[in-house]
Design an enzyme around this catalytic site. Structure first.
Site, PDB file in Angstrom:
ATOM      1  N   CYS A 167       0.906  -1.275  -0.594  1.00 35.20           N
ATOM      2  CA  CYS A 167      -0.307   0.145   0.077  1.00 35.20           C
ATOM      3  C   CYS A 167       0.864   1.224   0.026  1.00 35.20           C
ATOM      4  O   CYS A 167       1.603   1.655   0.734  1.00 35.20           O
ATOM      5  CB  CYS A 167      -0.787   0.292   1.141  1.00 35.20           C
ATOM      6  SG  CYS A 167      -2.588   0.764   1.355  1.00 35.20           S
ATOM      7  N   GLU A 201       1.355  -4.689  -5.459  1.00 35.13           N
ATOM      8  CA  GLU A 201       0.208  -5.377  -4.759  1.00 35.13           C
ATOM      9  C   GLU A 201      -0.947  -4.532  -5.805  1.00 35.13           C
ATOM     10  O   GLU A 201      -1.157  -3.077  -6.389  1.00 35.13           O
ATOM     11  CB  GLU A 201      -0.410  -5.679  -3.335  1.00 35.13           C
ATOM     12  CG  GLU A 201      -1.520  -6.472  -2.770  1.00 35.13           C
ATOM     13  CD  GLU A 201      -1.841  -6.735  -1.460  1.00 35.13           C
ATOM     14  OE1 GLU A 201      -0.391  -6.569  -0.421  1.00 35.13           O
ATOM     15  OE2 GLU A 201      -2.844  -5.845  -1.460  1.00 35.13           O
TER      16      GLU A 201
HETATM   17  N1  ACO Z   1      -3.503  13.633 -11.932  1.00 34.96           N
HETATM   18  C1  ACO Z   1      -2.165  13.289 -13.041  1.00 34.96           C
HETATM   19  N2  ACO Z   1      -1.134  13.004 -12.803  1.00 34.96           N
HETATM   20  C2  ACO Z   1      -0.626  12.656 -11.652  1.00 34.96           C
HETATM   21  C3  ACO Z   1      -1.462  12.628  -9.976  1.00 34.96           C
HETATM   22  C4  ACO Z   1      -3.031  13.441 -10.412  1.00 34.96           C
HETATM   23  N3  ACO Z   1      -3.642  13.224  -9.327  1.00 34.96           N
HETATM   24  N4  ACO Z   1      -1.364  12.174  -8.796  1.00 34.96           N
HETATM   25  C5  ACO Z   1       0.435  12.085  -9.739  1.00 34.96           C
HETATM   26  N5  ACO Z   1       0.191  11.908 -10.760  1.00 34.96           N
HETATM   27  C6  ACO Z   1       1.557  11.787 -11.668  1.00 34.96           C
HETATM   28  C7  ACO Z   1       2.146  13.028 -11.880  1.00 34.96           C
HETATM   29  O1  ACO Z   1       2.790  14.111 -12.822  1.00 34.96           O
HETATM   30  C8  ACO Z   1       4.190  12.385 -11.872  1.00 34.96           C
HETATM   31  O2  ACO Z   1       3.991  11.257 -13.448  1.00 34.96           O
HETATM   32  P1  ACO Z   1       5.448  12.435 -14.289  1.00 34.96           P
HETATM   33  O3  ACO Z   1       6.723  12.555 -13.108  1.00 34.96           O
HETATM   34  O4  ACO Z   1       5.770  11.619 -14.800  1.00 34.96           O
HETATM   35  O5  ACO Z   1       4.849  13.600 -14.111  1.00 34.96           O
HETATM   36  C9  ACO Z   1       3.726  10.728 -10.898  1.00 34.96           C
HETATM   37  O6  ACO Z   1       2.412  10.272 -10.967  1.00 34.96           O
HETATM   38  C10 ACO Z   1       3.984  10.020  -9.545  1.00 34.96           C
HETATM   39  O7  ACO Z   1       3.721  11.270  -8.765  1.00 34.96           O
HETATM   40  P2  ACO Z   1       4.686  12.318  -7.495  1.00 34.96           P
HETATM   41  O8  ACO Z   1       4.031  12.458  -7.039  1.00 34.96           O
HETATM   42  O9  ACO Z   1       6.037  11.449  -7.423  1.00 34.96           O
HETATM   43  O10 ACO Z   1       3.797  11.050  -6.529  1.00 34.96           O
HETATM   44  P3  ACO Z   1       2.450  12.139  -5.324  1.00 34.96           P
HETATM   45  O11 ACO Z   1       3.168  12.098  -4.334  1.00 34.96           O
HETATM   46  O12 ACO Z   1       1.571  12.874  -5.493  1.00 34.96           O
HETATM   47  O13 ACO Z   1       1.991  10.572  -5.135  1.00 34.96           O
HETATM   48  C11 ACO Z   1      -0.197   8.294  -4.634  1.00 34.96           C
HETATM   49  C12 ACO Z   1       1.128   9.131  -5.609  1.00 34.96           C
HETATM   50  C13 ACO Z   1       0.807   7.573  -4.034  1.00 34.96           C
HETATM   51  C14 ACO Z   1      -0.268   7.170  -5.937  1.00 34.96           C
HETATM   52  C15 ACO Z   1      -0.975   9.679  -4.643  1.00 34.96           C
HETATM   53  O14 ACO Z   1      -1.255  10.165  -5.152  1.00 34.96           O
HETATM   54  C16 ACO Z   1      -1.411   9.496  -2.929  1.00 34.96           C
HETATM   55  O15 ACO Z   1      -1.666   8.723  -2.565  1.00 34.96           O
HETATM   56  N6  ACO Z   1      -2.793   8.715  -3.908  1.00 34.96           N
HETATM   57  C17 ACO Z   1      -3.949   7.605  -3.497  1.00 34.96           C
HETATM   58  C18 ACO Z   1      -3.842   6.372  -2.380  1.00 34.96           C
HETATM   59  C19 ACO Z   1      -3.684   5.767  -3.795  1.00 34.96           C
HETATM   60  O16 ACO Z   1      -4.520   5.856  -4.576  1.00 34.96           O
HETATM   61  N7  ACO Z   1      -2.432   4.744  -3.707  1.00 34.96           N
HETATM   62  C20 ACO Z   1      -1.844   4.037  -4.448  1.00 34.96           C
HETATM   63  C21 ACO Z   1      -3.098   3.079  -4.349  1.00 34.96           C
HETATM   64  S1  ACO Z   1      -1.857   1.289  -4.986  1.00 34.96           S
HETATM   65  C22 ACO Z   1      -1.604   0.766  -4.062  1.00 34.96           C
HETATM   66  O17 ACO Z   1      -1.048   1.168  -3.091  1.00 34.96           O
HETATM   67  C23 ACO Z   1      -0.317  -0.239  -4.456  1.00 34.96           C
END
Ligand code: ACO
Length: 299
Positions: A167, A201
């Site tokens: 997660c 996962e």
């Molecule tokens: N819309 C479009 N692109 C996005 C968004 C968004 N809202 N958020 C992140 N991205 C893209 C970024 O542009 C980046 O891509 P790039 O470098 O090619 O531009 C990439 O995703 C990573 O961005 P980060 O800033 O490093 O990621 P962030 O710190 O925002 O974290 C995460 C990503 C962890 C998925 C966050 O959105 C989050 O916590 N979401 C809610 C919980 C969740 O969904 N977790 C994943 C579940 S799946 C699992 O746990 C196995």
């Protein structure tokens, strides 16, 4: 069945106060009653204990001596270089970050609280109380007050499926700053130290899927750029710790893979590499300094 019931539950807690932030929640989370019926929860950012009243949180904070997650600090980012010309003109650099490894068995309540908090932003996960089989890698920003949680990922101590991450979450005020990418990269660095490949996962959320696609694309194109000679899928997997099916999927999405008599053939053109370099320039990337990672695999 249980999963379905939880998914259809109506979002209860609308917002939480955590450190200096007030967060609007996204999803239902099974906080126990009477907290579940609260509109707003007040959470200690160090212990992740939750309260219905600000007054009670303040009383807790007056006694609470913890200023970091209850585990080992296994990574601390390098200090910002003095006299860095890029700092001139008020440019903002990332604050110092640290990673803590917290054992679900040793710090059960903290890890349960972390799961309850993270469920507020995750739609499809069901782990809340059985935290013993997991390790939690908690990312913090450090200032003079203490270590402030910004995100985390969990990992099974022993994964039958070979998952290196269960997660992942970046708390909303810290999203889109490159922290999610850092956490993903960190999970693969741990796999490299274990001498294994890994994969997250399933299922991935939409945001999880974009973040992984972006990470895999960059890592794979980087190794292809560095090693001009032809590499096999297995070579790429060995160098990145990305599982071969994830490598194949990523190459397919970039149209960089062909099939010839049942074999995969990778074909990278100069144009693609150049385009990639332009993309990278726009990505927020926080480097991991491997000399600062002090970790041995769980035994
Ligand atoms: N819309 C479009 N692109 C996005 C968004 C968004 N809202 N958020 C992140 N991205 C893209 C970024 O542009 C980046 O891509 P790039 O470098 O090619 O531009 C990439 O995703 C990573 O961005 P980060 O800033 O490093 O990621 P962030 O710190 O925002 O974290 C995460 C990503 C962890 C998925 C966050 O959105 C989050 O916590 N979401 C809610 C919980 C969740 O969904 N977790 C994943 C579940 S799946 C699992 O746990 C196995």
């Amino acid at each position: 069945e249980k999963e379905h019931q939880e998914k259809t539950k109506v979002k209860n807690i609308q917002s939480v106060e955590l450190g200096k932030h007030e967060l609007d929640t996204w999803y239902y989370s099974p906080y126990p009653e009477p907290h579940a019926s609260c509109n707003k929860l007040y959470i200690c950012e160090y212990t992740l204990k939750y309260f219905r009243k600000k007054k009670t949180l303040l009383r807790h904070l007056a006694k609470c001596t913890l200023r970091h997650p209850p585990g080992d600090e296994i990574y601390r980012s390098p200090p910002a270089p003095a006299n860095d010309p890029s700092l001139v003109g008020g440019a903002i650099t990332n604050p110092p970050i640290s990673m803590f490894e917290v054992d679900g068995k040793k710090s059960k309540v903290y890890c349960q609280n972390l799961c309850l908090l993270s469920k507020l932003f995750l739609d499809h996960k069901t782990l809340y109380y059985d935290v013993d089989p997991f390790l939690f890698y908690v990312m913090c920003e450090k200032d003079t007050q203490g270590y402030h949680i910004v995100g985390y990922f969990s990992k099974e101590k022993a994964s039958a499926e070979g998952n290196n991450l269960a997660c992942i979450l970046t708390l909303p005020p810290y999203q889109r700053k490159g922290y999610g990418r850092f956490l993903i990269a960190f999970s693969y660095e741990l796999s490299k130290k274990e001498g294994r490949v890994g994969s997250p996962e399933r299922p991935l959320s939409d945001l999880g899927a974009v973040s992984y696609r972006s990470y895999w694309t960059r890592e794979i194109l980087e190794v292809l750029r560095e090693h001009k000679a032809s590499l096999s899928i297995k070579d790429i997997s060995d160098k990145t710790a990305i599982r071969t099916d994830d490598v194949v999927k990523t190459l397919e999405s970039l149209s960089l893979i062909k099939y010839w008599k049942g074999d995969h053939i990778i074909s990278v053109t100069q144009k693609i590499v150049e385009d990639h370099c332009k993309t990278i320039a726009n990505q927020k990337n926080i480097e991991i300094d491997l000399n600062r990672l002090h970790w041995t695999p769980y035994r």
